[in-house]
Scaffold this motif. Sequence first.
Motif, PDB file in Angstrom:
ATOM      1  N   GLN A  73       5.307  -1.947   0.717  1.00  0.00           N
ATOM      2  CA  GLN A  73       4.066  -2.416   1.343  1.00  0.00           C
ATOM      3  C   GLN A  73       4.224  -2.686   2.840  1.00  0.00           C
ATOM      4  O   GLN A  73       3.377  -2.286   3.653  1.00  0.00           O
ATOM      5  N   ALA A  74       5.308  -3.383   3.219  1.00  0.00           N
ATOM      6  CA  ALA A  74       5.477  -3.759   4.626  1.00  0.00           C
ATOM      7  C   ALA A  74       5.612  -2.527   5.520  1.00  0.00           C
ATOM      8  O   ALA A  74       5.009  -2.457   6.598  1.00  0.00           O
ATOM      9  N   THR A  75       6.392  -1.546   5.061  1.00  0.00           N
ATOM     10  CA  THR A  75       6.571  -0.322   5.850  1.00  0.00           C
ATOM     11  C   THR A  75       5.246   0.409   6.028  1.00  0.00           C
ATOM     12  O   THR A  75       4.922   0.893   7.119  1.00  0.00           O
ATOM     13  N   THR A  76       4.456   0.458   4.959  1.00  0.00           N
ATOM     14  CA  THR A  76       3.146   1.118   5.031  1.00  0.00           C
ATOM     15  C   THR A  76       2.214   0.380   5.979  1.00  0.00           C
ATOM     16  O   THR A  76       1.480   0.988   6.771  1.00  0.00           O
ATOM     17  N   LEU A  77       2.247  -0.949   5.917  1.00  0.00           N
ATOM     18  CA  LEU A  77       1.406  -1.767   6.799  1.00  0.00           C
ATOM     19  C   LEU A  77       1.742  -1.519   8.264  1.00  0.00           C
ATOM     20  O   LEU A  77       0.852  -1.245   9.094  1.00  0.00           O
ATOM     21  N   TRP A  78       3.010  -1.607   8.608  1.00  0.00           N
ATOM     22  CA  TRP A  78       3.406  -1.450  10.006  1.00  0.00           C
ATOM     23  C   TRP A  78       3.154  -0.032  10.502  1.00  0.00           C
ATOM     24  O   TRP A  78       2.812   0.159  11.686  1.00  0.00           O
ATOM     25  N   LYS A  79       3.290   0.941   9.644  1.00  0.00           N
ATOM     26  CA  LYS A  79       2.997   2.325  10.057  1.00  0.00           C
ATOM     27  C   LYS A  79       1.531   2.472  10.419  1.00  0.00           C
ATOM     28  O   LYS A  79       1.186   3.142  11.395  1.00  0.00           O
ATOM     29  N   ALA A  80       0.645   1.842   9.623  1.00  0.00           N
ATOM     30  CA  ALA A  80      -0.791   1.916   9.910  1.00  0.00           C
ATOM     31  C   ALA A  80      -1.111   1.262  11.248  1.00  0.00           C
ATOM     32  O   ALA A  80      -1.933   1.763  12.027  1.00  0.00           O
ATOM     33  N   ILE A  81      -0.458   0.141  11.547  1.00  0.00           N
ATOM     34  CA  ILE A  81      -0.672  -0.528  12.826  1.00  0.00           C
ATOM     35  C   ILE A  81      -0.126   0.327  13.962  1.00  0.00           C
ATOM     36  O   ILE A  81      -0.769   0.489  15.011  1.00  0.00           O
ATOM     37  N   ARG A  82       1.050   0.897  13.741  1.00  0.00           N
ATOM     38  CA  ARG A  82       1.716   1.685  14.781  1.00  0.00           C
ATOM     39  C   ARG A  82       0.903   2.924  15.164  1.00  0.00           C
ATOM     40  O   ARG A  82       0.849   3.312  16.332  1.00  0.00           O
ATOM     41  N   THR A  83       0.248   3.541  14.180  1.00  0.00           N
ATOM     42  CA  THR A  83      -0.510   4.766  14.427  1.00  0.00           C
ATOM     43  C   THR A  83      -2.007   4.519  14.559  1.00  0.00           C
ATOM     44  O   THR A  83      -2.790   5.455  14.634  1.00  0.00           O
ATOM     45  N   ASP A  84      -2.409   3.231  14.551  1.00  0.00           N
ATOM     46  CA  ASP A  84      -3.815   2.859  14.739  1.00  0.00           C
ATOM     47  C   ASP A  84      -4.708   3.467  13.658  1.00  0.00           C
ATOM     48  O   ASP A  84      -5.802   3.965  13.937  1.00  0.00           O
ATOM     49  N   GLN A  88      -6.343   3.066   9.458  1.00  0.00           N
ATOM     50  CA  GLN A  88      -6.814   2.050   8.514  1.00  0.00           C
ATOM     51  C   GLN A  88      -5.674   1.631   7.585  1.00  0.00           C
ATOM     52  O   GLN A  88      -4.915   2.462   7.099  1.00  0.00           O
ATOM     53  N   ILE A  89      -5.588   0.328   7.332  1.00  0.00           N
ATOM     54  CA  ILE A  89      -4.514  -0.194   6.475  1.00  0.00           C
ATOM     55  C   ILE A  89      -4.884   0.020   5.010  1.00  0.00           C
ATOM     56  O   ILE A  89      -5.933  -0.465   4.562  1.00  0.00           O
ATOM     57  N   PRO A  90      -4.047   0.703   4.242  1.00  0.00           N
ATOM     58  CA  PRO A  90      -4.342   0.900   2.819  1.00  0.00           C
ATOM     59  C   PRO A  90      -4.362  -0.433   2.073  1.00  0.00           C
ATOM     60  O   PRO A  90      -3.620  -1.356   2.401  1.00  0.00           O
ATOM     61  N   GLU A  91      -5.221  -0.533   1.077  1.00  0.00           N
ATOM     62  CA  GLU A  91      -5.303  -1.767   0.299  1.00  0.00           C
ATOM     63  C   GLU A  91      -3.969  -2.098  -0.354  1.00  0.00           C
ATOM     64  O   GLU A  91      -3.610  -3.266  -0.504  1.00  0.00           O
ATOM     65  N   SER A  92      -3.220  -1.070  -0.752  1.00  0.00           N
ATOM     66  CA  SER A  92      -1.923  -1.292  -1.407  1.00  0.00           C
ATOM     67  C   SER A  92      -0.929  -1.982  -0.483  1.00  0.00           C
ATOM     68  O   SER A  92      -0.026  -2.693  -0.952  1.00  0.00           O
ATOM     69  N   ALA A  93      -1.107  -1.821   0.836  1.00  0.00           N
ATOM     70  CA  ALA A  93      -0.193  -2.414   1.792  1.00  0.00           C
ATOM     71  C   ALA A  93      -0.491  -3.876   2.061  1.00  0.00           C
ATOM     72  O   ALA A  93       0.247  -4.547   2.778  1.00  0.00           O
ATOM     73  N   LYS A  94      -1.567  -4.386   1.491  1.00  0.00           N
ATOM     74  CA  LYS A  94      -1.957  -5.781   1.710  1.00  0.00           C
ATOM     75  C   LYS A  94      -1.543  -6.684   0.531  1.00  0.00           C
ATOM     76  O   LYS A  94      -1.736  -7.892   0.606  1.00  0.00           O
ATOM     77  N   LYS A  95      -0.996  -6.076  -0.513  1.00  0.00           N
ATOM     78  CA  LYS A  95      -0.658  -6.833  -1.707  1.00  0.00           C
ATOM     79  C   LYS A  95       0.718  -7.459  -1.581  1.00  0.00           C
ATOM     80  O   LYS A  95       1.702  -6.771  -1.324  1.00  0.00           O
ATOM     81  N   SER A  96       0.789  -8.760  -1.798  1.00  0.00           N
ATOM     82  CA  SER A  96       2.037  -9.497  -1.628  1.00  0.00           C
ATOM     83  C   SER A  96       2.537  -9.996  -2.996  1.00  0.00           C
ATOM     84  O   SER A  96       1.879 -10.823  -3.642  1.00  0.00           O
ATOM     85  N   PRO A  97       3.688  -9.504  -3.463  1.00  0.00           N
ATOM     86  CA  PRO A  97       4.214  -9.932  -4.756  1.00  0.00           C
ATOM     87  C   PRO A  97       4.398 -11.438  -4.868  1.00  0.00           C
ATOM     88  O   PRO A  97       4.242 -12.028  -5.951  1.00  0.00           O
ATOM     89  N   ALA A  98       4.711 -12.112  -3.752  1.00  0.00           N
ATOM     90  CA  ALA A  98       4.959 -13.548  -3.805  1.00  0.00           C
ATOM     91  C   ALA A  98       3.697 -14.349  -4.102  1.00  0.00           C
ATOM     92  O   ALA A  98       3.769 -15.512  -4.500  1.00  0.00           O
TER      93      ALA A  98
END
Length: 362
Positions: free
Chosen positions: A336-347, A349-359
């Motif tokens: 998830q974290a890698t997907t999130l940062w990639k979306a930010i880096r390339t400007d 949309q953040i995938p919903e799956s990248a917002k899910k936190s197991p904790a």
Amino acid sequence: MTHSVTAQPRGKRGSATGRRQPPERGKRRWGRIVLLTILVLLLAAGGTAYWLYRNLDGNISGVDIDKALGDDRPEKLPTSGQNVLILGSDSRAGANAALHTGDVAGARSDTALVMHIPDGRQQAVAISIPRDTLVTRPECTKTDGTEVPPANRVMFNSIYSQAGPACVVKTVEKMSGVRMDHYMEIDFAGFKGLVDAIGGVTVTVDKDIHDKSSGLDLTAGTHRLDGTQSLQFVRTRHGIGDGSDLGRIGLQQQFMLALLSEIKKQDLMGSPTKTYKIADELTTALTTDSELASLTKLAEFGRSMNGVDPSTMETIMLPVAYDKIDPNRVVAAEPQATTLWKAIRTDEQIPESAKKSPATGG
């Protein structure tokens, strides 16, 4: 977590029909509403006003991030928008000392947000980094020239006191691959003064919160918080959820949006005295990168973001999982974290799956 809050665009909840309500024109200028307004007022007045301007301008502290980090930074992509690292520091020095309980010394970055403003300056996203996240701290150089060696499994909020703000920027850039265009920091004492200057902030909680550690004591419902109560609100952790830092992040995100909304409501043009007081509190509390460390530069930056509406800002938390060795700490959850940062880096949309936190159970 019970109190974790993710802001939704107003179009999803703005009316009974679910149709987005057009925002008032004046409410879309939040990025410059304080600094740009006071700048115009002061420059128009002249004389004594010039002294006031110099006073405000001299309040702002600057950190030369580019000089401290050199070329050891991620590449700035042409479509990566603007990225700002925002820290709330809990220094125990000076006026901040009276705002703390306990005998913890030094200073830490109690709150950390990566704010991404995409190209076109329309909808921003704020990513909270939990302070208890274990990270790899890169090699850094402190402001006095002392070299700080790299270290693994370091608590994120300890880096500020161990190696300084430039090292926090470097750590975030290393863990995300995202280049930070700007850095902003506000200390606790200044945060309290800012809230008091605007007359308080209104928040609503769905359950009672009683936290002996922070001192916050709220019943379920809507409350108008002064500066001291606001600090208690954003620092509360033991009175919500499982008592970890993850529940506090929800309150911090909720308060950030409430604060922006409150500033939008202020009739600053109609009250120059109040405007100056707010600007004085804000600039006194503010530390920025050297490129923004003046009133005119901050005003220019605010003017460049006049199309961003805080009501559409998305607030999410870096996806984390409890550490297998120390369950009192968390680590970035993958993939998830890698997907999130990639979306930010390339400007993108953040995938919903990248917002899910197991904790937090998702």
